[in-house]
Design a protein around this motif. Structure first.
Motif, PDB file in Angstrom:
ATOM      1  N   GLY A  80       1.212  -2.291 -12.236  1.00  0.00           N
ATOM      2  CA  GLY A  80       0.189  -1.372 -12.719  1.00  0.00           C
ATOM      3  C   GLY A  80       0.026  -0.170 -11.819  1.00  0.00           C
ATOM      4  N   ILE A  81       0.155  -0.369 -10.498  1.00  0.00           N
ATOM      5  CA  ILE A  81       0.046   0.756  -9.564  1.00  0.00           C
ATOM      6  C   ILE A  81       1.157   1.766  -9.812  1.00  0.00           C
ATOM      7  CG2 ILE A  81       0.190   1.400  -7.133  1.00  0.00           C
ATOM      8  CD1 ILE A  81      -1.174  -1.208  -6.445  1.00  0.00           C
ATOM      9  N   VAL A  82       2.380   1.269 -10.058  1.00  0.00           N
ATOM     10  CA  VAL A  82       3.504   2.166 -10.348  1.00  0.00           C
ATOM     11  C   VAL A  82       3.225   2.956 -11.624  1.00  0.00           C
ATOM     12  CG1 VAL A  82       5.945   2.253 -10.980  1.00  0.00           C
ATOM     13  CG2 VAL A  82       5.193   0.756  -9.138  1.00  0.00           C
ATOM     14  N   GLY A  83       2.650   2.281 -12.623  1.00  0.00           N
ATOM     15  CA  GLY A  83       2.343   2.970 -13.872  1.00  0.00           C
ATOM     16  C   GLY A  83       1.298   4.058 -13.703  1.00  0.00           C
ATOM     17  N   ILE A  84       0.325   3.841 -12.822  1.00  0.00           N
ATOM     18  CA  ILE A  84      -0.745   4.824 -12.624  1.00  0.00           C
ATOM     19  C   ILE A  84      -0.262   5.987 -11.764  1.00  0.00           C
ATOM     20  CG2 ILE A  84      -3.034   5.190 -11.644  1.00  0.00           C
ATOM     21  CD1 ILE A  84      -3.582   2.229 -12.242  1.00  0.00           C
ATOM     22  N   THR A  85       0.368   5.671 -10.627  1.00  0.00           N
ATOM     23  CA  THR A  85       0.739   6.721  -9.672  1.00  0.00           C
ATOM     24  C   THR A  85       2.061   7.391 -10.018  1.00  0.00           C
ATOM     25  OG1 THR A  85       1.884   5.110  -8.233  1.00  0.00           O
ATOM     26  CG2 THR A  85      -0.482   5.472  -7.863  1.00  0.00           C
ATOM     27  N   GLY A  86       2.947   6.689 -10.716  1.00  0.00           N
ATOM     28  CA  GLY A  86       4.275   7.243 -10.978  1.00  0.00           C
ATOM     29  C   GLY A  86       5.198   7.165  -9.785  1.00  0.00           C
ATOM     30  N   VAL A  87       4.811   6.462  -8.728  1.00  0.00           N
ATOM     31  CA  VAL A  87       5.619   6.325  -7.524  1.00  0.00           C
ATOM     32  C   VAL A  87       6.322   4.971  -7.561  1.00  0.00           C
ATOM     33  CG1 VAL A  87       5.610   6.231  -5.009  1.00  0.00           C
ATOM     34  CG2 VAL A  87       4.071   7.795  -6.204  1.00  0.00           C
ATOM     35  N   ALA A  88       7.659   4.987  -7.587  1.00  0.00           N
ATOM     36  CA  ALA A  88       8.421   3.739  -7.625  1.00  0.00           C
ATOM     37  C   ALA A  88       9.550   3.753  -6.608  1.00  0.00           C
ATOM     38  CB  ALA A  88       8.991   3.511  -9.030  1.00  0.00           C
ATOM     39  N   SER A  89       9.407   4.553  -5.562  1.00  0.00           N
ATOM     40  CA  SER A  89      10.460   4.672  -4.556  1.00  0.00           C
ATOM     41  C   SER A  89      10.588   3.389  -3.749  1.00  0.00           C
ATOM     42  CB  SER A  89      10.148   5.844  -3.625  1.00  0.00           C
ATOM     43  OG  SER A  89      11.058   5.883  -2.544  1.00  0.00           O
ATOM     44  N   ARG A  90      11.817   2.983  -3.495  1.00  0.00           N
ATOM     45  CA  ARG A  90      12.052   1.799  -2.667  1.00  0.00           C
ATOM     46  C   ARG A  90      11.633   2.036  -1.224  1.00  0.00           C
ATOM     47  NH1 ARG A  90      18.217   0.794  -4.236  1.00  0.00           N
ATOM     48  NH2 ARG A  90      18.114   3.068  -4.222  1.00  0.00           N
ATOM     49  N   TYR A  91      11.656   3.291  -0.786  1.00  0.00           N
ATOM     50  CA  TYR A  91      11.214   3.596   0.578  1.00  0.00           C
ATOM     51  C   TYR A  91       9.711   3.333   0.730  1.00  0.00           C
ATOM     52  CZ  TYR A  91      15.741   5.917   0.892  1.00  0.00           C
ATOM     53  OH  TYR A  91      17.081   6.182   0.880  1.00  0.00           O
ATOM     54  N   VAL A  92       8.959   3.635  -0.322  1.00  0.00           N
ATOM     55  CA  VAL A  92       7.521   3.357  -0.286  1.00  0.00           C
ATOM     56  C   VAL A  92       7.286   1.849  -0.231  1.00  0.00           C
ATOM     57  CG1 VAL A  92       5.361   3.594  -1.559  1.00  0.00           C
ATOM     58  CG2 VAL A  92       6.986   5.495  -1.501  1.00  0.00           C
ATOM     59  N   VAL A  93       8.063   1.093  -1.013  1.00  0.00           N
ATOM     60  CA  VAL A  93       7.935  -0.366  -0.996  1.00  0.00           C
ATOM     61  C   VAL A  93       8.286  -0.923   0.381  1.00  0.00           C
ATOM     62  CG1 VAL A  93       8.799  -2.503  -2.015  1.00  0.00           C
ATOM     63  CG2 VAL A  93       8.433  -0.501  -3.459  1.00  0.00           C
ATOM     64  N   ALA A  94       9.361  -0.391   0.999  1.00  0.00           N
ATOM     65  CA  ALA A  94       9.754  -0.857   2.330  1.00  0.00           C
ATOM     66  C   ALA A  94       8.678  -0.523   3.359  1.00  0.00           C
ATOM     67  CB  ALA A  94      11.087  -0.225   2.723  1.00  0.00           C
ATOM     68  N   ALA A  95       8.094   0.681   3.252  1.00  0.00           N
ATOM     69  CA  ALA A  95       7.030   1.051   4.189  1.00  0.00           C
ATOM     70  C   ALA A  95       5.817   0.142   4.033  1.00  0.00           C
ATOM     71  CB  ALA A  95       6.634   2.513   3.965  1.00  0.00           C
ATOM     72  N   THR A  96       5.499  -0.208   2.787  1.00  0.00           N
ATOM     73  CA  THR A  96       4.377  -1.117   2.544  1.00  0.00           C
ATOM     74  C   THR A  96       4.669  -2.501   3.128  1.00  0.00           C
ATOM     75  OG1 THR A  96       3.940   0.064   0.489  1.00  0.00           O
ATOM     76  CG2 THR A  96       2.852  -2.057   0.778  1.00  0.00           C
ATOM     77  N   GLY A  97       5.919  -2.955   2.982  1.00  0.00           N
ATOM     78  CA  GLY A  97       6.292  -4.230   3.604  1.00  0.00           C
ATOM     79  C   GLY A  97       6.138  -4.193   5.112  1.00  0.00           C
ATOM     80  N   GLY A  98       6.493  -3.043   5.706  1.00  0.00           N
ATOM     81  CA  GLY A  98       6.296  -2.897   7.147  1.00  0.00           C
ATOM     82  C   GLY A  98       4.833  -2.978   7.541  1.00  0.00           C
ATOM     83  N   LEU A  99       3.954  -2.397   6.715  1.00  0.00           N
ATOM     84  CA  LEU A  99       2.514  -2.482   6.986  1.00  0.00           C
ATOM     85  C   LEU A  99       2.024  -3.926   6.909  1.00  0.00           C
ATOM     86  CD1 LEU A  99       1.185   0.626   5.024  1.00  0.00           C
ATOM     87  CD2 LEU A  99       1.423   0.389   7.494  1.00  0.00           C
ATOM     88  N   LEU A 100       2.577  -4.694   5.951  1.00  0.00           N
ATOM     89  CA  LEU A 100       2.175  -6.102   5.853  1.00  0.00           C
ATOM     90  C   LEU A 100       2.627  -6.893   7.088  1.00  0.00           C
ATOM     91  CD1 LEU A 100       2.988  -6.804   2.093  1.00  0.00           C
ATOM     92  CD2 LEU A 100       0.732  -6.524   3.146  1.00  0.00           C
ATOM     93  N   ILE A 101       3.814  -6.586   7.604  1.00  0.00           N
ATOM     94  CA  ILE A 101       4.283  -7.258   8.820  1.00  0.00           C
ATOM     95  C   ILE A 101       3.380  -6.913  10.002  1.00  0.00           C
ATOM     96  CG2 ILE A 101       6.186  -7.390  10.471  1.00  0.00           C
ATOM     97  CD1 ILE A 101       8.103  -6.958   8.128  1.00  0.00           C
ATOM     98  N   ILE A 102       3.020  -5.635  10.103  1.00  0.00           N
ATOM     99  CA  ILE A 102       2.120  -5.216  11.184  1.00  0.00           C
ATOM    100  C   ILE A 102       0.761  -5.914  11.045  1.00  0.00           C
ATOM    101  CG2 ILE A 102       0.859  -3.249  12.141  1.00  0.00           C
ATOM    102  CD1 ILE A 102       3.265  -1.511  11.404  1.00  0.00           C
ATOM    103  N   GLY A 103       0.274  -6.030   9.801  1.00  0.00           N
ATOM    104  CA  GLY A 103      -0.990  -6.728   9.586  1.00  0.00           C
ATOM    105  C   GLY A 103      -0.919  -8.188   9.977  1.00  0.00           C
ATOM    106  N   GLY A 104       0.249  -8.831   9.768  1.00  0.00           N
ATOM    107  CA  GLY A 104       0.404 -10.219  10.181  1.00  0.00           C
ATOM    108  C   GLY A 104       0.471 -10.381  11.689  1.00  0.00           C
ATOM    109  N   MET A 105       1.030  -9.393  12.375  1.00  0.00           N
ATOM    110  CA  MET A 105       1.141  -9.469  13.832  1.00  0.00           C
ATOM    111  C   MET A 105      -0.150  -9.072  14.528  1.00  0.00           C
ATOM    112  SD  MET A 105       4.975  -7.859  14.245  1.00  0.00           S
ATOM    113  CE  MET A 105       4.940  -8.002  16.032  1.00  0.00           C
ATOM    114  N   PHE A 106      -0.955  -8.225  13.867  1.00  0.00           N
ATOM    115  CA  PHE A 106      -2.223  -7.781  14.451  1.00  0.00           C
ATOM    116  C   PHE A 106      -3.343  -8.097  13.456  1.00  0.00           C
ATOM    117  CE2 PHE A 106       1.145  -5.031  16.056  1.00  0.00           C
ATOM    118  CZ  PHE A 106       0.997  -5.204  17.423  1.00  0.00           C
ATOM    119  N   PRO A 107      -3.933  -9.274  13.586  1.00  0.00           N
ATOM    120  CA  PRO A 107      -4.916  -9.742  12.590  1.00  0.00           C
ATOM    121  C   PRO A 107      -6.132  -8.837  12.405  1.00  0.00           C
ATOM    122  CG  PRO A 107      -4.168 -11.555  13.955  1.00  0.00           C
ATOM    123  CD  PRO A 107      -3.630 -10.309  14.572  1.00  0.00           C
ATOM    124  N   LYS A 108      -6.503  -8.062  13.418  1.00  0.00           N
ATOM    125  CA  LYS A 108      -7.661  -7.187  13.243  1.00  0.00           C
ATOM    126  C   LYS A 108      -7.394  -6.130  12.173  1.00  0.00           C
ATOM    127  CE  LYS A 108     -10.151  -7.636  17.603  1.00  0.00           C
ATOM    128  NZ  LYS A 108     -11.351  -8.211  16.945  1.00  0.00           N
TER     129      LYS A 108
END
Length: 384
Positions: free
Chosen positions: A172-200
């Motif tokens: 649904g987010i892709v449908g609303i924003t029109g952004v479907a770049s794999r680089y954006v998905v990879a960057a988001t995955g990196g943010l999730l990894i950072i969130g797992g390493m730094f719980p705050k």
């Protein structure tokens, strides 16, 4: 069938957004109180306004802006629990094989049934995502997507994490924003990894009130259902397809709205059919295989569609010709108007020239009369 699966994904996860807005057990007096409804409406309204009236990067960030706006409003209303951030540790890491590794047929069978549901949902997500990206999804790409889900779930289990599944909200987010770049998905995955390493940092995301998420979720889940409905519209309008779509959608929504329909089934079957996506998908597949195909009706529908397309093209070409004719007539009228203006200017210049000539002729005549009078006086003077 793909349209049925995608539509069911959007419709069956709408109750999740409803529960987020309620932010309390069903039946509780605290469910969906006025402040919670207000927060949901604020976040939803911000997303709609930014998506409609903004362009470029700002429009693509409608979801984030909606979440941020709802979060700030909730913060001003005192509905954000910041204790989660203070109680979280600064760093953390995965626990490899925290509970060891054992094999038992009961859990293996249960998880296998669960993964059939996951595969069905992932398939619908991939198809909906391909539809939003206006891309034809091949069977090889679909297998790679399902294999990726399986591999990441295996790695997650080794790191003492829950099995992973494709997150339908992102479609649904892709449908609303029109952004479907794999680089954006990879960057988001990196943010999730950072969130797992730094719980705050992860706790900061957790502090977002659920009503804010629910308001945004309404439009995200609705976009998934819209993608499925759009695919259903493109299907051939035959009685066979109508039966498959109606029965499978009704069955999938039935077990979602009223789970007690399957309460007397055996435990394994109950776990298998508790998902409306799985129920609707299985029924759609079975009906597709069982119901006979009426080739005559399909050919008649195809002919009708071709005739409608031809008629639309003829109408379009006729409209184009009319517009071209109107444009030609407008150009001719403009040319005539310009010629009229130029002729008027020439006439005005001619009138001015004639006026000047008349003035000069009048002056010449007056001068001639004066000279003639003087010439008549000269002899009389001489006589004197």
């Amino acid at each position: 069938m793909s349209g049925v699966v995608i539509t069911l994904i959007g419709l069956t996860i709408l109750p999740v957004a409803m529960n987020w807005v309620g932010d309390a057990p069903p039946g509780s007096t605290d469910f969906a109180t006025l402040p919670k409804l207000f927060l949901a409406m604020i976040s939803l309204g911000i997303v709609i306004l930014v998506s409609v009236y903004c362009r470029g990067v700002i429009a693509a960030s409608a979801i984030v802006i909606g979440l941020l706006g709802g979060y700030l409003v909730a913060l001003s209303m005192g509905m954000v629990d910041l204790n989660l951030i203070s109680n979280a540790t600064w760093t953390a890491g995965p626990d490899l094989f925290k509970y060891g590794m054992t094999f038992s047929w009961g859990p293996i069978l249960s998880i296998s049934l669960v993964y059939i549901i996951v595969v069905a949902e992932a398939t619908g997500d991939f198809m909906a995502l391909a539809g939003n990206c206006q891309k034809d999804l091949t069977g090889k790409e679909l297998k790679r997507g399902v294999l990726g889900d399986g591999i990441t779930s295996t790695i997650g289990a080794l790191l003492t994490a829950m099995p992973l599944a494709s997150f339908s909200q992102n479609v649904g987010i892709v449908g609303i924003t029109g952004v479907a770049s794999r680089y954006v998905v990879a960057a988001t995955g990196g943010l999730l990894i950072i969130g797992g390493m730094f719980p705050k940092l992860a706790a900061l995301a957790v502090t977002i009130p659920k009503p804010v998420l629910g308001g945004v979720g309404f439009i995200m889940f609705g976009m998934i259902a819209y993608a499925g409905i759009r695919m259903l519209i493109k299907a051939a309008d035959t009685r066979r397809n109508a039966l498959i779509i109606c029965v499978s959608l009704a069955a999938g929504l039935a077990v979602t709205i009223e789970p007690r329909l399957i309460q007397h089934l055996p435990h394994l079957l109950g776990e298998f059919f508790h998902s409306g996506i799985t129920t609707g998908t299985i029924i759609a597949v079975l009906l597709h295989q069982i119901l006979p195909q009426d080739h005559k009706e399909e050919r008649a529908v195809k002919k009708q569609e071709i005739a409608e397309m031809t008629r639309d093209e003829d109408t379009h070409s006729a409209a184009t010709k009319i517009l071209d004719s109107k444009a030609t007539i407008s150009k001719a009228i403009a040319t005539i108007e310009m010629m009229r203006i130029e002729a008027h200017e020439v006439m005005m210049q001619q009138e001015e020239a004639d006026t000047k000539v008349d003035k000069h002729s009048d002056q010449d005549q007056s001068e001639k009369k004066t000279n003639h009078g003087r010439s008549n006086l000269m002899p009389n003077t001489a006589m004197k």
